[in-house]
Every structure is written in structure tokens, then in C-alpha cells.
Design a protein around this motif. Structure first.
Motif, PDB file in Angstrom:
ATOM      1  N   TYR A  19      -6.996   5.628  -5.998  1.00 27.11           N
ATOM      2  CA  TYR A  19      -6.256   7.052  -5.821  1.00 27.11           C
ATOM      3  C   TYR A  19      -6.139   7.746  -7.095  1.00 27.11           C
ATOM      4  O   TYR A  19      -6.414   7.185  -8.194  1.00 27.11           O
ATOM      5  N   PRO A  20      -6.122   8.981  -7.031  1.00 30.67           N
ATOM      6  CA  PRO A  20      -5.942   9.642  -8.381  1.00 30.67           C
ATOM      7  C   PRO A  20      -4.710   9.764  -8.864  1.00 30.67           C
ATOM      8  O   PRO A  20      -3.430   9.183  -8.381  1.00 30.67           O
ATOM      9  N   VAL A  26      -6.584   5.122 -10.137  1.00 31.70           N
ATOM     10  CA  VAL A  26      -5.928   3.601 -10.281  1.00 31.70           C
ATOM     11  C   VAL A  26      -6.908   2.913  -9.116  1.00 31.70           C
ATOM     12  O   VAL A  26      -7.094   3.478  -7.929  1.00 31.70           O
ATOM     13  N   ALA A  28      -6.619   0.534  -6.442  1.00 31.13           N
ATOM     14  CA  ALA A  28      -5.595  -0.190  -5.414  1.00 31.13           C
ATOM     15  C   ALA A  28      -6.078  -1.548  -4.772  1.00 31.13           C
ATOM     16  O   ALA A  28      -5.648  -2.353  -4.892  1.00 31.13           O
ATOM     17  N   GLU A  47       2.698  -9.130  -7.304  1.00 31.29           N
ATOM     18  CA  GLU A  47       3.626  -8.079  -8.064  1.00 31.29           C
ATOM     19  C   GLU A  47       3.484  -6.779  -7.200  1.00 31.29           C
ATOM     20  O   GLU A  47       2.420  -6.296  -6.768  1.00 31.29           O
ATOM     21  N   SER A  48       4.637  -6.108  -7.430  1.00 32.72           N
ATOM     22  CA  SER A  48       4.776  -4.604  -7.072  1.00 32.72           C
ATOM     23  C   SER A  48       3.443  -3.916  -7.517  1.00 32.72           C
ATOM     24  O   SER A  48       3.356  -3.978  -8.747  1.00 32.72           O
ATOM     25  N   GLY A  49       2.719  -3.193  -6.813  1.00 32.25           N
ATOM     26  CA  GLY A  49       1.742  -2.394  -7.328  1.00 32.25           C
ATOM     27  C   GLY A  49       0.294  -3.017  -7.240  1.00 32.25           C
ATOM     28  O   GLY A  49      -0.627  -2.468  -7.794  1.00 32.25           O
ATOM     29  N   SER A  50       0.312  -4.407  -7.023  1.00 31.63           N
ATOM     30  CA  SER A  50      -0.880  -5.130  -6.967  1.00 31.63           C
ATOM     31  C   SER A  50      -1.853  -4.598  -5.958  1.00 31.63           C
ATOM     32  O   SER A  50      -3.197  -5.285  -5.879  1.00 31.63           O
ATOM     33  N   GLY A  51      -1.305  -3.963  -4.757  1.00 32.75           N
ATOM     34  CA  GLY A  51      -2.313  -3.699  -3.867  1.00 32.75           C
ATOM     35  C   GLY A  51      -2.208  -4.131  -2.552  1.00 32.75           C
ATOM     36  O   GLY A  51      -3.013  -3.906  -1.455  1.00 32.75           O
ATOM     37  N   LYS A  52      -0.975  -4.956  -2.262  1.00 35.89           N
ATOM     38  CA  LYS A  52      -0.787  -5.663  -0.741  1.00 35.89           C
ATOM     39  C   LYS A  52      -0.675  -4.673   0.309  1.00 35.89           C
ATOM     40  O   LYS A  52      -1.313  -4.699   1.080  1.00 35.89           O
ATOM     41  N   SER A  53       0.062  -3.403   0.111  1.00 34.90           N
ATOM     42  CA  SER A  53       0.352  -2.611   1.215  1.00 34.90           C
ATOM     43  C   SER A  53      -1.179  -1.660   1.551  1.00 34.90           C
ATOM     44  O   SER A  53      -1.376  -1.525   2.800  1.00 34.90           O
ATOM     45  N   THR A  54      -1.856  -1.516   0.493  1.00 37.08           N
ATOM     46  CA  THR A  54      -3.117  -0.731   0.537  1.00 37.08           C
ATOM     47  C   THR A  54      -4.128  -1.960   1.468  1.00 37.08           C
ATOM     48  O   THR A  54      -4.698  -1.585   2.288  1.00 37.08           O
TER      49      THR A  54
HETATM   50  N1  LIG Z   1      -0.793   7.471  -2.053  1.00 38.34           N
HETATM   51  C1  LIG Z   1      -0.902   6.808  -3.126  1.00 38.34           C
HETATM   52  N2  LIG Z   1      -1.184   7.613  -4.294  1.00 38.34           N
HETATM   53  C2  LIG Z   1      -1.480   7.372  -5.823  1.00 38.34           C
HETATM   54  N3  LIG Z   1      -1.374   6.063  -5.823  1.00 38.34           N
HETATM   55  C3  LIG Z   1      -0.873   5.112  -5.037  1.00 38.34           C
HETATM   56  C4  LIG Z   1      -0.777   5.581  -3.477  1.00 38.34           C
HETATM   57  N4  LIG Z   1      -0.561   4.213  -2.673  1.00 38.34           N
HETATM   58  C5  LIG Z   1      -0.495   3.382  -3.583  1.00 38.34           C
HETATM   59  N5  LIG Z   1      -0.765   3.801  -4.860  1.00 38.34           N
HETATM   60  C6  LIG Z   1      -0.775   2.737  -6.151  1.00 38.34           C
HETATM   61  O1  LIG Z   1      -2.238   2.071  -5.663  1.00 38.34           O
HETATM   62  C7  LIG Z   1      -1.551   0.693  -6.311  1.00 38.34           C
HETATM   63  C8  LIG Z   1      -1.343  -0.282  -5.227  1.00 38.34           C
HETATM   64  O2  LIG Z   1      -0.284   0.197  -4.614  1.00 38.34           O
HETATM   65  P1  LIG Z   1       0.396  -0.756  -3.364  1.00 38.34           P
HETATM   66  O3  LIG Z   1       1.286   0.089  -2.502  1.00 38.34           O
HETATM   67  O4  LIG Z   1      -0.708  -1.223  -2.293  1.00 38.34           O
HETATM   68  O5  LIG Z   1       0.950  -2.051  -3.771  1.00 38.34           O
HETATM   69  P2  LIG Z   1       1.803  -3.184  -3.315  1.00 38.34           P
HETATM   70  O6  LIG Z   1       1.335  -4.260  -3.795  1.00 38.34           O
HETATM   71  O7  LIG Z   1       2.014  -3.015  -2.089  1.00 38.34           O
HETATM   72  O8  LIG Z   1       3.438  -2.942  -4.109  1.00 38.34           O
HETATM   73  P3  LIG Z   1       4.807  -3.061  -3.459  1.00 38.34           P
HETATM   74  O9  LIG Z   1       4.784  -4.396  -3.496  1.00 38.34           O
HETATM   75  O10 LIG Z   1       5.678  -2.319  -4.371  1.00 38.34           O
HETATM   76  O11 LIG Z   1       4.860  -2.308  -2.027  1.00 38.34           O
HETATM   77  C9  LIG Z   1      -0.163   0.883  -7.201  1.00 38.34           C
HETATM   78  O12 LIG Z   1      -0.886   1.338  -8.415  1.00 38.34           O
HETATM   79  C10 LIG Z   1       0.131   2.202  -6.752  1.00 38.34           C
HETATM   80  O13 LIG Z   1       0.774   2.985  -7.536  1.00 38.34           O
END
Ligand SMILES: Nc1ncnc2c1ncn2[C@@H]1O[C@H](COP(=O)(O)OP(=O)(O)OP(=O)(O)O)[C@@H](O)[C@H]1O
Length: 213
Positions: A19-20, A26, A28, A47-54
Motif C-alpha cells: 500500500y502507498p 508498506v 502488508a 499484532e495489529s497491522g501485521s497483515g491479517k485482514s489483508t
Molecule cells: N487501504 C490501506 N491503505 C494503506 N495502508 C493499508 C491499507 N490497509 C492496510 N494497510 C496497512 O497494511 C498493513 C497491514 O494491515 P492489516 O489491516 O492487514 O493488519 P491487521 O493485522 O489485520 O491489523 P488489525 O489487527 O489492526 O486489524 C498495516 O501497516 C496497515 O496500516
């Protein structure tokens, strides 16, 4: 001895998603390889932001990978974090809305099937209620039943218990566990609650966009 290997339903191979982020990007998902098999529940922690939702987003096809491949053998059902159910519909209608959008005739057998799914998730007799008449746990049960309406091979659940207390969270994950076995689902459960991990067949951990097992 006969060793049978369960069918691979989800195959994510060497996937990158960036992602930009201002002047930078970054990562993801950074060369992630992951699979999920029929009849198995795989938990993804991190952890939050580790990429799980992606990871789930790419698995579901909601977002595209920059590189690598994503293959799903069958259809996909999704259980979301906040129960995004439609307030104006009854519980039964939540399960029939996809049929409705597709233009499929909603006959008695469709209604009976919806009621069967509601019964299976512990909501026998709740078909005519509206969402505001349900507890948080019951709403998540509707969400699960709705995810099953398309008879998915792959079930993706993103923090389905984040709004629930510990005992309710456990019961929801136990339900997912049982449905996974009964229906031969390949279930991928994203959770931050490590006390639920004993229900999983496999646990993978994400860190900074990579999988550490
Ligand atoms: N649409 C987006 N634009 C820019 N950066 C993004 C976007 N979506 C996710 N990111 C970044 O990509 C990385 C992974 O995000 P992701 O949401 O997959 O994490 P996560 O592990 O699911 O977090 P959480 O537990 O907080 O939901 C993070 O650094 C996030 O800031």
C-alpha cells in the motif's frame, strides 16, 4: 496404514500486497505462502497491522495481490468483525437476501433451508425477529449462518468475537470448530484472542506482513 490428506481449498502462493504510505510503500503481505484444507480450522494471530485482514481480503478476492497467486477450490463465505446485518430485515431474511439479489425465487424450500441453518447455529425459532432484538452473540450466529448459505468450501472469519466477552467468544469459536468438521469447511479464523487457539488445528502468526509459524 492409510494416510489421507485433506483437500487443499485455499492456496496462497508467494503473495505480495503493498500500500502507498506517503513517499514510501508498506508491505502488508511480503511473499506470503499459506494454505487451508477441508475440515481444518486454521487460526491466524498477530499484532495489529501485521497483515491479517489483508490476508483474508486477498483470500476472499476482495483485494488483488500485486504478485503471486491465490487459488480457491469452491465458493467462499465470510464472517465479518462487526455483524453487518441489515436492520430492516428479519433474521430469516438476512439469510435469503443474497438469493433475492440474484433473482432466485424464494420458495418454501429456501425458507426451510434458512431455518435449518438458523437452527444449526443455535437460533431455532428466531427467524422472524429483527436484528435489534438479538444479543451480540446471537448476531454473530446469524452472521455465521448467513456465511453458510452459499454452501462455501472456504469460510473466512475476521475477528468474529472481538465484540464478545470471553465465554461467548469461546462458544462462537466452538461453533465454528464444529461446523468446520461437520461440513468439511476450510476455515480461516483471524483472532487476537490467544485463549481460543486450542480450538484450531493449525495456528500461524503474522509479523510485519510475513508468516512465522
Ligand atoms: N487501504 C490501506 N491503505 C494503506 N495502508 C493499508 C491499507 N490497509 C492496510 N494497510 C496497512 O497494511 C498493513 C497491514 O494491515 P492489516 O489491516 O492487514 O493488519 P491487521 O493485522 O489485520 O491489523 P488489525 O489487527 O489492526 O486489524 C498495516 O501497516 C496497515 O496500516
Amino acid at each position: 496404514m492409510t494416510v489421507t490428506t485433506a483437500r487443499t481449498v485455499l492456496n496462497i502462493n508467494d503473495v505480495c500486497v503493498t500500500y502507498p504510505d506517503g513517499d514510501h510503500t508498506v508491505a502488508a503481505l511480503d511473499h506470503v505462502t499459506f494454505s487451508a484444507r477441508a475440515g481444518e480450522l486454521t487460526a491466524v494471530v498477530g499484532e495489529s497491522g501485521s497483515g491479517k485482514s489483508t490476508l483474508l481480503s486477498v483470500a476472499s478476492g476482495l483485494s488483488a495481490a500485486d504478485s503471486g497467486s491465490v487459488d480457491v477450490d469452491g465458493s467462499t463465505g465470510m464472517v465479518f468483525q462487526s455483524a453487518n446485518l441489515l436492520g430492516s430485515l428479519t433474521v430469516r431474511e438476512q439469510l435469503l437476501v443474497t438469493d433475492h439479489i440474484r433473482g432466485t425465487r424464494i420458495d418454501r424450500s429456501r425458507r426451510r433451508r434458512a431455518d435449518g441453518l438458523l437452527s444449526r447455529v443455535g437460533l431455532d425459532g428466531f427467524g422472524d425477529r429483527r436484528i435489534h432484538q438479538l444479543s451480540g452473540g446471537q448476531r454473530q450466529r446469524v452472521n455465521i449462518a448467513r456465511a453458510l448459505t452459499g454452501d462455501p468450501a472456504l469460510l473466512l472469519a475476521d475477528e468474529p468475537t472481538s465484540a464478545l466477552d470471553h465465554a461467548l467468544s469461546r462458544r462462537i469459536v466452538e461453533l465454528l470448530r464444529d461446523l468446520t468438521t461437520e461440513r468439511g469447511l476450510a476455515t480461516v479464523l483471524v483472532t487476537h484472542d490467544r485463549s481460543l487457539l486450542d480450538q484450531a488445528d493449525h495456528v500461524v502468526e503474522m509479523r510485519d506482513g510475513t508468516l512465522v509459524c
